[in-house]
Scaffold this motif. Sequence first.
Motif, mmCIF file in Angstrom:
data_model
loop_
_atom_site.group_PDB
_atom_site.id
_atom_site.type_symbol
_atom_site.label_atom_id
_atom_site.label_comp_id
_atom_site.label_asym_id
_atom_site.label_seq_id
_atom_site.Cartn_x
_atom_site.Cartn_y
_atom_site.Cartn_z
ATOM 1 N N LYS A 31 -55.331 -47.823 20.858
ATOM 2 C CA LYS A 31 -55.233 -49.008 20.011
ATOM 3 C C LYS A 31 -56.612 -49.607 19.769
ATOM 4 O O LYS A 31 -56.946 -50.005 18.644
ATOM 5 C CB LYS A 31 -54.317 -50.045 20.655
ATOM 6 N N GLU A 32 -57.429 -49.659 20.804
ATOM 7 C CA GLU A 32 -58.775 -50.201 20.655
ATOM 8 C C GLU A 32 -59.633 -49.285 19.777
ATOM 9 O O GLU A 32 -60.506 -49.756 19.030
ATOM 10 C CB GLU A 32 -59.418 -50.365 22.031
ATOM 11 N N LYS A 63 -53.413 -48.092 25.177
ATOM 12 C CA LYS A 63 -54.259 -49.280 24.982
ATOM 13 C C LYS A 63 -55.623 -48.853 24.435
ATOM 14 O O LYS A 63 -56.171 -49.477 23.523
ATOM 15 C CB LYS A 63 -54.416 -50.031 26.299
#
Length: 377
Positions: free
Chosen positions: A353-354, A350
Amino acid sequence: MDSVKQCLINNTVDVKETIRAIEAGRKGIAVVVDSNGYLQGVATDGDVRRGLLAGVKLKDPVTAIMNRKPTKAVSSMSQSTIIELLQQSGLEALPLVDADNYVVEVVLLTDITQESSPGQASGFSSALIMAGGEGRRLLPLTENMPKPLVEVGGMPLIERQVRKVADAGVSRIYIAVNYLAEMIESHLGNGNQYGVEIQYLREEQKLGTAGAVSLIKDPLDGPLLLMNGDVFTSINFQYLLDFHLMHEPLMTVAAIDYHVEIPYGVIKTEGAFAKRLEEKPSQQFLCNAGIYAISPEAVSRVPQNQPYNMTDLIEQSMAEEAGVAVFPVHEYWSDIGTHAELDKARTELKIVKETLGDLEEYDENDVNIELNHRRAA
């Protein structure tokens, strides 16, 4: 950013940044220069792993691992001479310097010969993913679903593994299945959608962590890449293969660096008397990462269709002259065997991805670099 510039590092950086340059430059090499851009040495993935085995830390300077007298080409050389130099040296890349030893380019053999790109581990005869476990530690997630189908970052873990093996150029993948096997087979099919051939090894009885190897009936014309079905990693399989072929062992075991911090002062004694005190020391171990390169000879030693563990094969191979090589893993690695590790891996992806934005715009190498950088941080 220009990939050549990403290959260049100052001689004051640490091993961690060296690894990042090797990965980001995509030429398999970091070229070490001084503040004026003059060549000081080079560092490859092999140099990094040899250093780690020798006790070098990621925070140590690149000078602890670099080759100070590297093979180099001079800009006045013809292209054919440079190709010959690379081929005779067995190198994929080298620095190109001018008459004053200033680095002007990093030459990659495949760029000038149009051969297949590095990173292709097609020297493996095939791969085997061990996906037959029940995943009891992940209950209730695995009550009605096999552990390899647990989602990590929006994709089942075993699909990530298959895609990674396929991207490395391995065209045949065996998958050992037992618990809820039909679900895995239904999801992956025959492998066409991933550009590989998938064959399923169905364990009629539980065969341990290595017994399913004996179910491979096709002859192996090269090392077998074997990995546990619960491993999430960004390891470069080509580097593992290169390491294995260089040392020619019966098998190579990938190993992660594991630290244990002791929160107390440790008293060292002789007899009844204290001789020295170590305040909150740490201990370092190399631990089995569940990823192996196994020679055809070692594969043939796995007993047919009976329970047999990888520890048995390792111990048997260690007793032989060829022995067992250890490949230290500095890349991202996680054993998705517990809820804590699963949550951690999902969180890491996550964050990546950010960091990268829309993952659709990036190739897998960008994801791997970010994961590796987070592990080393």
